[in-house]
Structures are given as structure tokens and as C-alpha cells.
Design a protein around this motif. Structure first.
Motif, short mmCIF file in Angstrom:
data_model
loop_
_atom_site.label_atom_id
_atom_site.label_comp_id
_atom_site.label_asym_id
_atom_site.label_seq_id
_atom_site.Cartn_x
_atom_site.Cartn_y
_atom_site.Cartn_z
N GLN A 55 0.85 -1.17 0.00
CA GLN A 55 0.00 0.00 0.00
C GLN A 55 0.89 1.23 0.00
OE1 GLN A 55 -2.21 -0.46 3.66
NE2 GLN A 55 -4.04 -1.04 2.54
N VAL A 56 0.36 2.31 -0.51
CA VAL A 56 1.05 3.59 -0.42
C VAL A 56 0.73 4.17 0.95
CG1 VAL A 56 1.26 5.90 -1.38
CG2 VAL A 56 0.93 3.95 -2.91
N VAL A 57 1.78 4.51 1.68
CA VAL A 57 1.62 5.01 3.05
C VAL A 57 2.26 6.39 3.14
CG1 VAL A 57 2.21 4.59 5.47
CG2 VAL A 57 1.67 2.67 3.95
N PRO A 58 1.52 7.37 3.69
CA PRO A 58 2.08 8.72 3.81
C PRO A 58 2.75 8.97 5.16
CG PRO A 58 -0.22 8.79 4.33
CD PRO A 58 0.10 7.35 4.00
N THR A 113 -1.96 13.54 -6.20
CA THR A 113 -3.30 13.29 -6.74
C THR A 113 -3.37 13.61 -8.22
OG1 THR A 113 -4.33 13.71 -4.60
CG2 THR A 113 -5.73 13.96 -6.53
N PHE A 114 -2.72 14.69 -8.64
CA PHE A 114 -2.73 15.11 -10.05
C PHE A 114 -2.17 14.01 -10.95
CE2 PHE A 114 -0.74 17.07 -13.75
CZ PHE A 114 -1.81 17.79 -14.26
N TYR A 115 -1.12 13.33 -10.50
CA TYR A 115 -0.48 12.32 -11.34
C TYR A 115 -1.03 10.90 -11.16
CZ TYR A 115 2.88 15.60 -13.12
OH TYR A 115 3.47 16.65 -13.77
N CYS A 116 -1.99 10.70 -10.26
CA CYS A 116 -2.58 9.37 -10.10
C CYS A 116 -3.38 9.03 -11.35
CB CYS A 116 -3.49 9.32 -8.88
SG CYS A 116 -4.29 7.71 -8.67
N PRO A 117 -3.04 7.94 -12.06
CA PRO A 117 -3.71 7.62 -13.31
C PRO A 117 -5.17 7.20 -13.15
CG PRO A 117 -2.20 5.87 -12.75
CD PRO A 117 -1.98 6.98 -11.76
N ILE A 118 -5.59 6.86 -11.93
CA ILE A 118 -7.00 6.47 -11.75
C ILE A 118 -7.73 7.43 -10.80
CG2 ILE A 118 -6.67 4.05 -12.34
CD1 ILE A 118 -6.66 3.47 -9.36
N ASN A 119 -7.13 8.59 -10.58
CA ASN A 119 -7.77 9.69 -9.85
C ASN A 119 -8.12 9.39 -8.40
OD1 ASN A 119 -7.70 11.39 -12.13
ND2 ASN A 119 -9.49 10.33 -12.95
N ILE A 120 -7.25 8.67 -7.71
CA ILE A 120 -7.42 8.51 -6.26
C ILE A 120 -6.96 9.82 -5.61
CG2 ILE A 120 -6.56 7.30 -4.20
CD1 ILE A 120 -6.29 4.80 -5.96
N ASP A 121 -7.71 10.29 -4.63
CA ASP A 121 -7.35 11.52 -3.94
C ASP A 121 -6.26 11.21 -2.90
OD1 ASP A 121 -7.16 14.02 -2.86
OD2 ASP A 121 -9.25 14.15 -2.23
N ALA A 162 -3.21 5.05 5.01
CA ALA A 162 -2.68 4.30 3.87
C ALA A 162 -3.74 4.25 2.79
CB ALA A 162 -2.30 2.90 4.30
N ILE A 163 -3.30 4.17 1.55
CA ILE A 163 -4.25 4.07 0.45
C ILE A 163 -4.60 2.60 0.28
CG2 ILE A 163 -4.60 4.46 -2.01
CD1 ILE A 163 -2.66 6.82 -1.71
N SER A 164 -5.78 2.27 0.77
CA SER A 164 -6.22 0.88 0.71
C SER A 164 -7.28 0.68 -0.36
CB SER A 164 -6.75 0.44 2.08
OG SER A 164 -7.81 1.29 2.47
N ASP A 165 -7.39 1.62 -1.26
CA ASP A 165 -8.35 1.54 -2.37
C ASP A 165 -7.97 0.36 -3.26
OD1 ASP A 165 -9.67 1.95 -4.90
OD2 ASP A 165 -9.99 4.03 -4.32
N LEU A 203 5.50 9.97 0.52
CA LEU A 203 4.86 8.68 0.29
C LEU A 203 5.89 7.57 0.12
CD1 LEU A 203 2.35 10.05 -2.34
CD2 LEU A 203 1.88 9.61 0.06
N ARG A 204 5.49 6.36 0.55
CA ARG A 204 6.36 5.19 0.40
C ARG A 204 5.47 3.95 0.28
NH1 ARG A 204 5.68 5.80 5.73
NH2 ARG A 204 5.53 3.95 7.02
N PHE A 205 6.04 2.87 -0.22
CA PHE A 205 5.34 1.59 -0.22
C PHE A 205 5.59 0.89 1.11
CE2 PHE A 205 5.59 1.36 -5.01
CZ PHE A 205 4.22 1.39 -5.19
N GLU A 206 4.56 0.26 1.62
CA GLU A 206 4.70 -0.56 2.83
C GLU A 206 4.00 -1.88 2.56
OE1 GLU A 206 2.83 -0.01 7.08
OE2 GLU A 206 4.51 1.37 6.74
N GLN A 207 4.70 -2.96 2.82
CA GLN A 207 4.15 -4.27 2.59
C GLN A 207 3.08 -4.60 3.63
OE1 GLN A 207 7.23 -7.06 1.92
NE2 GLN A 207 5.93 -8.46 0.83
N ILE A 208 2.00 -5.21 3.17
CA ILE A 208 0.89 -5.56 4.06
C ILE A 208 0.65 -7.06 3.99
CG2 ILE A 208 -0.27 -3.34 3.88
CD1 ILE A 208 -2.15 -4.74 1.82
#
Length: 85
Positions: free
Chosen positions: A21-24, A36-44, A54-57, A75-80
Motif C-alpha cells: 500500500q502507499v503510506v504517507p 493526486t494530479f499524477y494518479c492515473p486512476i484519480n485517487i485523492d 494508507a491508500i487501501s483503495d 509517500l512510500r510503499f509498505e508491505q501488508i
């Protein structure tokens, strides 16, 4: 670097992306909105960072665009864990 080392590295990278997940780090976020501007699927992503969530979408592609574009490295990736044993 040997071919085996390259394959092992790619397998590890794939495993991380599949279960990540992406974690802030919200204390560093200045709410610029670039993530948010560069997210290709428009997640806020910005609102997740503001709330320190965390972005759990399930639509998140783990493409790392938000991570790579963030000018402050918030932002960073964190393994879940996908399945609880």
C-alpha cells in the motif's frame, strides 16, 4: 550482477508491489496535490496523506506515480499482509 540475482530482485520487487500500500508520512505533507494530479486512476492521494491513512483503495495500481512525483518524499510503499494466518 548475475542473471539469478536479477531474477531474485525482480521477484522480490513483484512480491512487494502485489502486497503493498502507499503510506504517507503526513507530518511532511504540504498538501500541494501533485500526488493526486499524477494518479492515473484519480485517487485523492492528497486527502489520504492529510489524514495519515494508507491508500487501501482496491483500484490502486501500485504504479508509484504518486510516490515518484511527490517533491517532499512523503509517500512510500509498505508491505501488508493479505491474509491473516
Amino acid at each position: 550482477m548475475s542473471l539469478k540475482d536479477l531474477l531474485d530482485r525482480d521477484k522480490a520487487r513483484h512480491r512487494t508491489l502485489v502486497t503493498a500500500q502507499v503510506v504517507p508520512e503526513s507530518g511532511r505533507c504540504v498538501q500541494c496535490g501533485i500526488c493526486t494530479f499524477y494518479c492515473p486512476i484519480n485517487i485523492d492521494v492528497r486527502s489520504h496523506a492529510w489524514r495519515a491513512e494508507a491508500i487501501s483503495d482496491s483500484h490502486c495500481l501500485t504504479c508509484a506515480e504518486c510516490i515518484n512525483r511527490c517533491p517532499r518524499g512523503v509517500l512510500r510503499f509498505e508491505q501488508i499482509t493479505l491474509f491473516n494466518p
